[in-house]
Design a protein around this motif. Sequence first.
Motif, mmCIF file in Angstrom:
data_model
loop_
_atom_site.group_PDB
_atom_site.id
_atom_site.type_symbol
_atom_site.label_atom_id
_atom_site.label_comp_id
_atom_site.label_asym_id
_atom_site.label_seq_id
_atom_site.Cartn_x
_atom_site.Cartn_y
_atom_site.Cartn_z
ATOM 1 N N GLU A 71 2.220 22.824 -53.694
ATOM 2 C CA GLU A 71 1.775 22.698 -52.303
ATOM 3 C C GLU A 71 0.367 22.110 -52.223
ATOM 4 N N GLU A 72 -0.512 22.561 -53.102
ATOM 5 C CA GLU A 72 -1.876 22.019 -53.116
ATOM 6 C C GLU A 72 -1.877 20.555 -53.507
ATOM 7 N N LYS A 73 -1.062 20.192 -54.467
ATOM 8 C CA LYS A 73 -1.002 18.792 -54.897
ATOM 9 C C LYS A 73 -0.443 17.899 -53.801
ATOM 10 N N ALA A 74 0.594 18.346 -53.137
ATOM 11 C CA ALA A 74 1.184 17.553 -52.053
ATOM 12 C C ALA A 74 0.150 17.294 -50.960
ATOM 13 N N GLY A 75 -0.621 18.302 -50.609
ATOM 14 C CA GLY A 75 -1.611 18.147 -49.549
ATOM 15 C C GLY A 75 -2.700 17.151 -49.875
ATOM 16 N N GLN A 76 -3.101 17.081 -51.152
ATOM 17 C CA GLN A 76 -4.139 16.138 -51.549
ATOM 18 C C GLN A 76 -3.743 14.689 -51.292
ATOM 19 N N MET A 77 -2.460 14.427 -51.179
ATOM 20 C CA MET A 77 -1.984 13.059 -51.017
ATOM 21 C C MET A 77 -2.019 12.574 -49.573
ATOM 22 N N PHE A 78 -2.407 13.431 -48.641
ATOM 23 C CA PHE A 78 -2.372 13.067 -47.228
ATOM 24 C C PHE A 78 -3.759 12.753 -46.666
#
Length: 413
Positions: A71-78
């Motif tokens: 979840e943390e990694k996915a958010g960094q991409m936005f």
Amino acid sequence: MRIALVILSGVLFCACGRTADKQEPEKTTVPATLTPDSVSDGVIQATERPLPSEEEAFSAAENLVREMTLEEKAGQMFLVDMLQLDDTRTRDGNVYRATKKGKQSLKKYHIGGVYLSANNIKNIKQAKNLVADLKESVSGGALYVAVEEEGGGEHSLSAKVPELKDTGYITQSEMGKNMTEQQAYQTGKTIAGELAGIGINLNLAPVSDLASEINPEYALRCFGKETDKVSEMLRGIVPGMRENGIAVTLKYFPGIGNVPGETTEEILENSDSLMALRKNNFSVYSEGIKAGADCVMVSNVSVNKVTMKKIPAFMSGDIVTSLLREEMDFDGIIMTPPLNDNVIRNKYTAGFAVTEAIKAGCDMLVLPGNLPESYQAVIEAVRTGQIDEKVINTAVRRILQNKILRGILVLEQ
């Protein structure tokens, strides 16, 4: 992850309207960093610390990625805007402060960056407060705060915010006609110094395409029609921006200068052959990359002679990975174009757009059509095996590595 936020500082220079002999670029300004020990009785005591090397930043970013949840990694991409954090509409459409709901969204989705427009900035004091508030709301990864500042014209923040005076309101077309490489370098420093003084650390500029009579309106946003001139300007403005504390984005690869029409409304075609792209567009982007560009934004037009089907360039692995990543040897951050443009929203679901972009090789997802849907789509795509988590890890490593190198994310020692 424990981090310290960075105070970016820069000296303002203006070379618009005067000539200068080419000089060697000045040494990179080392930003001051704010550490827990730097705050005493409410007073900030800034301390200087040299930025890490490429290898040190790579290793640190790799270690951080290992500690992060999916979840943390996915958010960094936005990279999102203020209304995507809090969709409560104001009467005039302007959002000048970070609301409670917006701050909660930053944390909930572990957002990597926020994009600000003229709808979010009315003066410098207010902008500084907003940026500081956004950065203080983030835990676990320092925040990109981005704007689109091309120097002048419709797509430049400075043309819409009266207090942003130091850029001179010079369009890229005017720069290309009137400036030397050294003047472009000084102009880049001027632009970056003003933005960094507010706390902004990422510029979605400059346009790096070749101008064409086919699209005269867009040509005003380009440095010129000739590869030599455009390359010269990129060799100046890119390091100028970087040296005053701003991460730089080249756009819109592989080029939309010779595409007639409004590319934000429907999928249009760049009908250049691969040979023509290599000879012209690629040579220009290559100069920008060598000059130190942090990011490249891929277009939403179809390059039918490369992809053999009508899909946006950012959804094509042939363009994003085979050409930009591998052939041009770009290991920085590859961005999508704004995914909330009608050209994408009217044809694809928000979730499909982001997953196809990642599959093609994009690292950062810019202004998704629907943040909750897009965020969840990335997570589900990994959990169901549509996307290998290693792909996400590599994208996030690039993002964190850049944040470390640019002094945006500072690890405690």
